[in-house]
Scaffold this motif. Structure first.
Motif, short mmCIF file in Angstrom:
data_model
loop_
_atom_site.label_atom_id
_atom_site.label_comp_id
_atom_site.label_asym_id
_atom_site.label_seq_id
_atom_site.Cartn_x
_atom_site.Cartn_y
_atom_site.Cartn_z
N GLY A 264 0.77 -1.19 -0.08
CA GLY A 264 0.19 -0.02 -0.03
C GLY A 264 1.01 1.29 0.09
O GLY A 264 0.45 2.34 -0.60
N THR A 265 1.83 1.22 0.80
CA THR A 265 2.79 2.49 0.97
C THR A 265 3.61 2.55 -0.69
O THR A 265 3.73 3.69 -0.96
CB THR A 265 3.93 2.34 2.01
N MET A 266 3.79 1.54 -1.13
CA MET A 266 4.54 1.76 -2.41
C MET A 266 3.60 2.35 -3.51
O MET A 266 3.76 3.09 -4.37
CB MET A 266 4.77 0.30 -2.98
N LEU A 267 2.18 1.87 -3.41
CA LEU A 267 1.16 2.54 -4.42
C LEU A 267 1.03 4.07 -3.91
O LEU A 267 0.81 4.98 -4.77
CB LEU A 267 -0.33 2.00 -3.96
N PHE A 268 1.06 4.46 -2.63
CA PHE A 268 0.68 5.89 -2.34
C PHE A 268 2.16 6.58 -2.69
O PHE A 268 1.80 7.69 -3.22
CB PHE A 268 0.84 5.80 -0.65
N TYR A 269 3.42 6.02 -2.60
CA TYR A 269 4.49 6.78 -3.18
C TYR A 269 4.27 7.11 -4.67
O TYR A 269 4.76 7.94 -5.28
CB TYR A 269 5.70 6.31 -2.64
N ALA A 270 3.85 5.79 -5.09
CA ALA A 270 3.89 6.08 -6.78
C ALA A 270 2.85 7.03 -7.33
O ALA A 270 2.80 7.82 -8.13
CB ALA A 270 3.17 4.36 -7.29
N GLN A 271 1.54 7.00 -6.40
CA GLN A 271 0.66 8.18 -6.60
C GLN A 271 1.21 9.63 -6.38
O GLN A 271 1.01 10.39 -7.45
CB GLN A 271 -0.64 8.07 -5.85
N ASN A 272 1.85 9.50 -5.42
CA ASN A 272 2.49 11.15 -5.18
C ASN A 272 3.50 11.42 -6.30
O ASN A 272 3.84 12.42 -6.30
CB ASN A 272 3.19 11.14 -3.85
N GLY A 273 4.18 10.33 -6.82
CA GLY A 273 5.36 10.62 -7.51
C GLY A 273 4.62 10.75 -9.38
O GLY A 273 5.50 10.75 -10.20
N PHE A 274 3.39 10.80 -9.43
CA PHE A 274 2.71 11.01 -10.55
C PHE A 274 3.21 9.81 -11.62
O PHE A 274 3.37 10.06 -12.80
CB PHE A 274 3.01 12.42 -11.27
N ALA A 275 3.23 8.47 -11.29
CA ALA A 275 3.63 7.36 -11.90
C ALA A 275 2.76 7.35 -12.91
O ALA A 275 3.29 6.98 -14.22
CB ALA A 275 3.79 6.23 -11.06
N LEU A 276 1.38 7.30 -12.76
CA LEU A 276 0.68 6.90 -13.81
C LEU A 276 0.56 8.07 -15.02
O LEU A 276 0.59 7.79 -16.16
CB LEU A 276 -1.09 7.17 -13.17
N SER A 277 0.70 9.26 -14.47
CA SER A 277 0.88 10.29 -15.61
C SER A 277 1.93 10.45 -16.29
O SER A 277 2.00 11.02 -17.55
CB SER A 277 0.42 11.88 -14.95
N LEU A 278 2.92 9.94 -15.68
CA LEU A 278 4.30 10.06 -16.34
C LEU A 278 4.56 8.54 -17.02
O LEU A 278 5.65 8.62 -17.60
CB LEU A 278 5.42 10.15 -15.32
N GLY A 279 3.72 7.71 -16.96
CA GLY A 279 3.94 6.82 -17.99
C GLY A 279 4.76 5.49 -17.01
O GLY A 279 5.05 4.44 -17.75
N ALA A 280 4.93 5.72 -15.93
CA ALA A 280 6.13 4.60 -15.32
C ALA A 280 5.20 3.66 -14.56
O ALA A 280 4.94 3.24 -13.54
CB ALA A 280 6.68 5.39 -14.01
N TRP A 281 4.61 2.77 -15.73
CA TRP A 281 4.01 1.73 -15.00
C TRP A 281 4.74 0.63 -14.42
O TRP A 281 3.91 -0.11 -13.54
CB TRP A 281 3.38 0.79 -16.32
N TRP A 282 5.84 0.44 -14.55
CA TRP A 282 6.68 -0.55 -13.52
C TRP A 282 6.83 -0.16 -11.95
O TRP A 282 7.06 -0.96 -11.30
CB TRP A 282 8.15 -0.52 -14.17
N TRP A 283 6.35 1.17 -11.69
CA TRP A 283 6.34 1.45 -10.28
C TRP A 283 4.84 1.04 -9.75
O TRP A 283 5.05 0.90 -8.50
CB TRP A 283 6.53 3.05 -10.38
N PHE A 284 3.83 1.30 -10.37
CA PHE A 284 2.71 0.94 -9.60
C PHE A 284 2.01 -0.33 -10.16
O PHE A 284 1.15 -0.94 -9.16
CB PHE A 284 1.49 2.16 -9.84
N VAL A 285 2.26 -0.94 -11.26
CA VAL A 285 1.76 -2.02 -11.69
C VAL A 285 2.18 -3.53 -10.68
O VAL A 285 1.38 -4.35 -10.27
CB VAL A 285 1.91 -2.45 -13.17
N PRO A 286 3.54 -3.63 -10.47
CA PRO A 286 4.02 -4.79 -9.70
C PRO A 286 3.19 -4.89 -8.25
O PRO A 286 2.96 -5.89 -7.74
CB PRO A 286 5.43 -4.51 -9.76
#
Length: 337
Positions: A264-286
């Motif tokens: 859950g904290t990984m998803l939280f930091y990925a959201q705060n780091g704008f992983a979805l908008s930046l296309g960094a799928w490897w950060w939030f998909v795993p």
């Protein structure tokens, strides 16, 4: 006059002793066969779905236990932020250059710890308020039932959010979140166990144990609890699933364990780091995929446990299997003709 010594008494005694010994041996063997048969009935039938669930659970558990030993330092910062998967970093890096695979291994271990703690605590609470209250009866049963109903009607997620919100951030550790989740997730299981215990308490062998003067704790542990093991196992599996999903939801809202790393904290930091908008799928998909696969594995195991609780489900599967075998035999017979 010749004295005739009776020779039949020793032989009768020996025969009687032999019969008694043989009967005792047969009784012990029959008791052993019954215990093995009862144990087999309490175990789920190995099916492809159960095998798949066990493979998923064991694989993710091994990754969480052994992975941190080989994945490297998850907090090491590098100057290669948001790089995709490569030979050096199999799951890429975060915005600050931290290895996602190392973070995933540590986060998986943290989520598994929370799920295990919540599963044990929630199962113990539900067993205490459900089984003990129903067996004792009277005022204790009414009080425990009222207490369970109070927790049952309170919405779970808002209560978890309120409790987590009032706990200071520096005190929101792994155990704190686990206790909060356990307190809010035991009531429904306690109601199910109470109903099952009331049904078992009225059976003849339980009444015979009580008339024989057996202590209450022994009647519960020996006569009642073994009949509730499939229900307890199913509730434990469901509590683990709910705990991992609940912790992920709390962490996504910023109310998770502040000093622990979880999925859950990984998803939280990925959201705060704008992983979805930046296309960094490897950060939030795993992390999301690990949660989904682990929940899938536990659900498949839970479906197999349901066959023990409800024999009708097992009979339906057995009838379907027999029908398939009959159709195959009929096709072979037609082909031979």
């Amino acid at each position: 006059m010749t004295n005739i010594t009776p020779t039949t008494e020793p032989s009768v005694a020996d025969a009687t002793e032999t019969i008694v010994t043989r009967t005792a041996r047969e009784l012990r063997a029959a008791r052993g066969r019954r215990s093995r048969s009862a144990l087999r009935q309490m175990l789920p039938t190995l099916t492809p779905w159960l095998a798949l669930g066990l493979v998923l659970i064991v694989g993710i558990a091994l990754f969480g236990l052994v992975g941190p030993l080989f994945a490297g330092d998850p907090t090491a910062i590098r100057d290669i932020g948001l790089t995709g998967p490569s030979a050096e970093h199999l799951l890429g890096t975060t915005q600050t250059g931290q290895d996602v695979l190392a973070q995933l291994a540590i986060a998986t271990r943290g989520s598994l710890e929370i799920g295990l703690i919540v599963g044990v605590l929630a199962t113990v609470l539900s067993a205490f308020f459900g089984i003990l209250g129903a067996y004792v009866g009277g005022f204790a049963d009414e009080a425990f039932s009222l207490f369970s109903n109070v927790f049952l009607v309170i919405p779970g997620l808002p209560l978890v959010i309120v409790i987590s919100g009032f706990v200071p951030a520096e005190a929101r550790g792994l155990w704190t979140i686990a206790v909060v989740l356990a307190i809010t997730s035991w009531a429904g299981s306690a109601r199910v166990l109470r109903a099952q215990t009331l049904s078992i308490r009225s059976r003849d062998y339980v009444a015979a144990s009580r008339v024989a003067g057996e202590r209450a704790w022994r009647v519960i542990a020996v006569e009642i609890l073994p009949n509730l093991l499939p229900v307890l196992a199913s509730q434990f599996v469901f509590a683990v699933i709910a705990a991992i999903l609940g912790e992920a939801g709390l962490s996504f809202l910023g109310l998770g364990a502040s000093n622990s790393s979880t999925l859950g904290t990984m998803l939280f930091y990925a959201q705060n780091g704008f992983a979805l908008s930046l296309g960094a799928w490897w950060w939030f998909v795993p992390p999301g995929l690990v949660i989904a696969l682990f929940g899938m594995g536990l659900s498949l195991v839970n479906f197999s446990i349901d066959e023990i609780i409800n024999p009708k489900l097992k009979n339906v599967r057995l009838h379907a299997r027999r029908a398939r075998l009959a159709r195959r035999a009929a096709r072979r017979t037609e082909g031979a003709r």
